[in-house]
Design an enzyme around this catalytic site. Structure first.
Site, PDB file in Angstrom:
ATOM      1  N   CYS A 154       0.865  -1.239  -0.166  1.00 53.64           N
ATOM      2  CA  CYS A 154       0.153  -0.074   0.023  1.00 53.64           C
ATOM      3  C   CYS A 154       0.905   1.186  -0.244  1.00 53.64           C
ATOM      4  CB  CYS A 154      -0.975   0.086   1.152  1.00 53.64           C
ATOM      5  SG  CYS A 154      -2.143  -1.235   1.299  1.00 53.64           S
ATOM      6  N   ARG A 175       4.146  -0.492  -5.004  1.00 58.23           N
ATOM      7  CA  ARG A 175       3.531  -0.883  -3.472  1.00 58.23           C
ATOM      8  C   ARG A 175       2.377  -1.580  -3.577  1.00 58.23           C
ATOM      9  NH1 ARG A 175       6.886   1.719   0.319  1.00 58.23           N
ATOM     10  NH2 ARG A 175       5.589   1.113   2.101  1.00 58.23           N
ATOM     11  N   TRP A 228      -2.757  -2.681  -1.617  1.00 57.90           N
ATOM     12  CA  TRP A 228      -2.337  -4.286  -1.868  1.00 57.90           C
ATOM     13  C   TRP A 228      -2.989  -4.751  -0.824  1.00 57.90           C
ATOM     14  CZ3 TRP A 228      -0.239  -8.292   0.858  1.00 57.90           C
ATOM     15  CH2 TRP A 228       0.052  -9.266   0.031  1.00 57.90           C
ATOM     16  N   ASN A 278      -1.524   1.925   5.512  1.00 62.68           N
ATOM     17  CA  ASN A 278      -0.852   0.843   5.127  1.00 62.68           C
ATOM     18  C   ASN A 278      -0.311   0.173   6.331  1.00 62.68           C
ATOM     19  OD1 ASN A 278       1.455  -0.687   3.898  1.00 62.68           O
ATOM     20  ND2 ASN A 278       2.722   0.778   4.208  1.00 62.68           N
ATOM     21  N   GLY A 279      -0.512  -1.189   6.335  1.00 67.36           N
ATOM     22  CA  GLY A 279      -0.108  -1.980   7.572  1.00 67.36           C
ATOM     23  C   GLY A 279      -1.216  -3.032   7.848  1.00 67.36           C
ATOM     24  N   GLU A 301      17.121 -17.835  -8.490  1.00 69.13           N
ATOM     25  CA  GLU A 301      16.710 -16.386  -8.785  1.00 69.13           C
ATOM     26  C   GLU A 301      15.929 -16.474 -10.286  1.00 69.13           C
ATOM     27  OE1 GLU A 301      16.142 -13.771  -7.369  1.00 69.13           O
ATOM     28  OE2 GLU A 301      16.082 -12.548  -9.070  1.00 69.13           O
ATOM     29  N   LYS A 358      12.166 -15.102 -11.090  1.00 72.88           N
ATOM     30  CA  LYS A 358      11.942 -14.118 -12.054  1.00 72.88           C
ATOM     31  C   LYS A 358      10.783 -14.395 -12.973  1.00 72.88           C
ATOM     32  CE  LYS A 358      13.255 -11.352 -10.667  1.00 72.88           C
ATOM     33  NZ  LYS A 358      13.948 -11.235  -9.492  1.00 72.88           N
ATOM     34  N   GLU A 403       7.397 -14.885 -11.279  1.00 77.39           N
ATOM     35  CA  GLU A 403       7.038 -13.540 -11.031  1.00 77.39           C
ATOM     36  C   GLU A 403       6.111 -12.851 -12.070  1.00 77.39           C
ATOM     37  OE1 GLU A 403      10.422 -11.593  -9.206  1.00 77.39           O
ATOM     38  OE2 GLU A 403       9.026 -10.748  -7.838  1.00 77.39           O
ATOM     39  N   HIS A 417      16.109 -37.482  -7.037  1.00 79.55           N
ATOM     40  CA  HIS A 417      15.352 -37.679  -5.805  1.00 79.55           C
ATOM     41  C   HIS A 417      13.915 -37.376  -5.954  1.00 79.55           C
ATOM     42  CE1 HIS A 417      19.408 -38.986  -4.127  1.00 79.55           C
ATOM     43  NE2 HIS A 417      20.047 -37.933  -4.740  1.00 79.55           N
ATOM     44  N   LYS A 427       6.239  -4.225  -4.559  1.00 80.98           N
ATOM     45  CA  LYS A 427       7.714  -4.124  -4.404  1.00 80.98           C
ATOM     46  C   LYS A 427       8.181  -4.406  -2.874  1.00 80.98           C
ATOM     47  CE  LYS A 427      11.822  -2.807  -6.462  1.00 80.98           C
ATOM     48  NZ  LYS A 427      12.059  -4.150  -7.176  1.00 80.98           N
TER      49      LYS A 427
HETATM   50  C1  AGP Z   1      11.808  -9.785  -6.205  1.00 79.99           C
HETATM   51  O1  AGP Z   1      11.698  -9.794  -7.576  1.00 79.99           O
HETATM   52  C2  AGP Z   1      10.799  -9.869  -5.373  1.00 79.99           C
HETATM   53  N1  AGP Z   1       9.808  -8.912  -5.893  1.00 79.99           N
HETATM   54  C3  AGP Z   1      10.742 -10.063  -4.105  1.00 79.99           C
HETATM   55  O2  AGP Z   1      11.091 -11.173  -3.754  1.00 79.99           O
HETATM   56  C4  AGP Z   1      11.737  -9.242  -3.187  1.00 79.99           C
HETATM   57  O3  AGP Z   1      12.881  -9.482  -3.456  1.00 79.99           O
HETATM   58  C5  AGP Z   1      11.433  -9.637  -1.545  1.00 79.99           C
HETATM   59  O4  AGP Z   1      10.043  -9.152  -1.554  1.00 79.99           O
HETATM   60  C6  AGP Z   1      12.386  -8.922  -0.892  1.00 79.99           C
HETATM   61  O5  AGP Z   1      12.401  -7.505  -0.891  1.00 79.99           O
HETATM   62  P1  AGP Z   1      13.660  -6.646  -0.546  1.00 79.99           P
HETATM   63  O6  AGP Z   1      14.767  -7.068  -1.080  1.00 79.99           O
HETATM   64  O7  AGP Z   1      13.011  -5.254  -0.839  1.00 79.99           O
HETATM   65  O8  AGP Z   1      13.848  -6.960   1.236  1.00 79.99           O
END
Ligand code: AGP
Length: 615
Positions: A2, A27, A77, A103-104, A487, A491, A494, A510, A610
């Site tokens: 948010c 956000r 969000w 927000n929260g 990673e 990507k 996501e 396994h 984010k």
């Molecule tokens: C990354 O592509 C993601 N959007 C997410 O996993 C992110 O890395 C994670 O939320 C951690 O965020 P930060 O690095 O701001 O702590």
């Protein structure tokens, strides 16, 4: 999650709030809303989905507005209550005079809600936020003072909040309060701002006050007052933001993600600058403020992070253990905080976070601090809450990252780990000088090697086109590139919503191998000359034997794999230990192009935000 922005001043309030929300849209984007003080009336506008819908709504209803003098805006969000119009912020008290954005998460909202219903409050949404609106209105009925009403109310809240409140009868002020959620005040001339994050205000002012937990800010056109929970005035330091507005422009790229991928070579140059000049000199890491004698004898490091930062941390473990011979544990922050850890005063705890606002990591760091550990934070936001908790701070200086999918911040985190590991190795004398010299030489060459990858991406684009219709992918690697496999798969998941999973290549047989057939591409990360090369090759053969489509990510000197793999993506030759800084780039691009082919919303993937500021 948010985003909140508030403005009071002479500019066009709607434009300022929309601009601020646009820069905060990373956000959340489940709904957007705005409340305006307009010549004795409060007008509220809300729309579902992205901010563009609110922009259109306001454009259509322009004629309703006389001359708004202040307002608060929100992008959501969803946590409590589905993403619906009724749950969209702002929320009001029963009579509609008091308006709140938040927000929260309010943990005790159910109890409060029941009490307020008994008092006659009429609830309309399923959100925890609406409770705040009724609670503050209830207090306001007694105090007739908005600041006091907010103070009395937040004392009753449990959980996390950054909250902005306006009242029809107090049109000259906006009141903000925070606890465990970020909030700052932007100071202008004859105007003031309040927001969740700096991008919301950067277009208008660089002068900022960061609110701390349990502080309350009252902003008017010409004043800013901050008090603590007991009403005592707090003299706050006014800081100058380091960002330029241009950082928020796509600079001609179709998406922020692509722009940010292309920025990686400069990001590395930036980061090395001042820390690594010459391969014959020691790495300068003055940021690490631990006595050299303590570092020399350090025998345990714990790294805590989430998501992409966690993957950088995993690579960091390999690098530090390899160079400095110190045992490193890596753990997701959300797991660290719910177990009895062995962290103690002699543990170096490293928190890694792009945003510096991730709630789980902040909690974990606080726990580590409570155990008297030295806390080193590696972050892209030296102005963040996490950075404020740091005993030592390595700012990765990647510039604002807008796309929800982290790319350049990951590379910058990796480089920070290389620098830290070399620094530790140089203090401990744990590595041959000649070995470290070679590593430094390769580090300095990294930016031009990334540019080489980015100068010709047709092969990656073609691979994306070929495989964009597949529903499941497996990424395999061993050793340090296991982090890359995780990673790369993250990507793809996501931004394209394709099911992709990273596995240690040796684990394939396994269990996961049972899933393999011609519908399941397996992407193998191989580093010729590295200790894991032959093994990953054998694991790829095993996948081929089950009819899986094979994609190789390898270096330019790998001569003997074309027959085995359906597609081969190459990076410039590099040593295995440094390869994650290059192997991540084609995988970012592969995910990007697949999402592009599928027509996905690359910069704002569904269900994500984010900054994950709730636990
Ligand atoms: C990354 O592509 C993601 N959007 C997410 O996993 C992110 O890395 C994670 O939320 C951690 O965020 P930060 O690095 O701001 O702590």
């Amino acid at each position: 999650m948010c985003g909140i922005v508030g403005y009071i001043g002479k500019r066009d309030v709607v434009s300022v709030l929309l601009k601020g929300l646009t820069n905060l849209e990373y956000r959340g984007y489940d709904s957007a809303g705005m409340a305006l003080q307009d010549c004795g009336e409060i007008k509220i506008y809300k729309t579902l989905g992205k901010l563009v819908n609110l922009k259109n709504e306001l454009e259509n209803k322009k004629s309703e507005l006389k001359h708004p003098s202040s307002g608060i805006g929100h992008i959501r969000w969803a946590t409590h209550g589905s993403p619906s119009l009724v749950n969209a912020h702002p929320h009001t008290c029963s009579c509609g005079k008091l308006v709140v954005v938040h927000n929260g998460i309010i943990e005790n909202y159910k109890e409060l809600r029941e009490e307020l219903i008994k008092k006659g409050c009429v609830f309309r949404s399923q959100t925890d936020t609406e409770t705040i609106a009724h609670l503050v209105a209830d207090e306001y009925a007694n105090t007739k003072n908005l600041e006091e009403a907010v103070r009395n109310s937040v004392k009753k809240l449990q959980g996390a909040y950054a909250v902005c409140v306006i009242h029809k009868d107090a049109p000259d002020i906006i009141v903000g309060a925070r606890k465990h959620a970020p909030m700052l005040v932007g100071i202008g001339d004859g105007e003031n701002f309040i927001a969740s994050d700096t991008p919301a205000i950067i277009e208008y002012t660089k002068r900022t006050i960061y609110l701390d937990d349990n502080e309350i800010a009252v902003i008017s056109q010409n004043s800013v007052k901050v008090t603590d929970i007991n009403g005592h005035e707090v003299i706050k330091k006014v800081e100058t933001l380091p960002w330029e507005p241009v950082a928020l422009s796509k600079l001609g790229f179709k998406h922020f993600m692509l722009k940010e991928i292309y920025e990686q070579s400069d990001v590395i140059r930036n980061l090395l600058n001042g820390k690594l000049y010459d391969i014959d000199e020691c790495v300068k890491l003055d940021e690490v403020k631990i006595d050299k004698e303590i570092l020399k004898n350090l025998n345990k490091i714990e790294i805590i992070a989430c998501g992409t930062s966690l993957h950088a941390a995993l690579a960091g473990k390999y690098i530090i253990e390899d160079f400095a011979g110190i045992s490193v544990e890596v753990e997701a922050s959300s797991e660290y905080i719910y177990r009895k850890t062995t962290t103690n005063a002699s543990t170096l705890v490293i928190g890694v976070s792009q945003s510096g606002e991730t709630a789980d990591t902040i909690t974990a760091i606080k726990q580590a601090k409570a155990k008297n550990s030295h806390v080193l934070i590696i972050t892209n936001r030296p102005d963040s809450n996490m950075a404020r908790l740091a005993d030592s701070l390595i700012p990765v200086n990647a510039g604002i990252e807008v796309s929800v999918a982290a790319t350049k911040s990951y590379t910058a985190q990796l480089i920070s780990f290389y620098l830290l590991a070399i620094h530790l190795a140089e203090i401990k004398g744990s590595m041959e000088k000649s070995y470290l010299k070679n590593i430094k030489h390769e580090l300095i060459q990294l930016p031009s090697k990334i540019e080489e990858i980015l100068s010709n991406t047709s092969n990656i684009k073609e691979c994306a086109r070929k495989y964009s219709s597949y529903k499941n992918f497996i990424y395999i690697a061993r050793g340090i590139n296991l982090a890359t496999a995780y990673e790369g798969a993250l990507k793809l998941k996501e931004i394209s919503y394709i099911n992709a999973t990273g596995y240690p290549a040796g684990e394939l047989k396994h269990g996961p191998i049972a899933m393999l057939d011609e519908t399941m591409p397996v992407l193998s990360i191989l580093m010729p000359g590295g200790i894991t090369y032959e093994k990953v090759l054998s694991n790829s053969e095993e996948a081929k034997a089950r009819n899986a489509k094979l994609i190789a990510l390898t270096s330019s000197d790998d001569k003997n794999i074309d027959a085995l793999f359906d597609v081969v993506i190459r990076i410039p030759k590099i040593s295995e230990i440094l390869s994650p800084a290059l192997t991540c780039v084609p995988l970012q691009l592969l995910a990007y192009y697949i999402a592009e082919f599928l027509g996905k919303d690359v910069d704002q993937p569904r269900n994500l935000a984010k900054s994950v500021t709730v636990e």
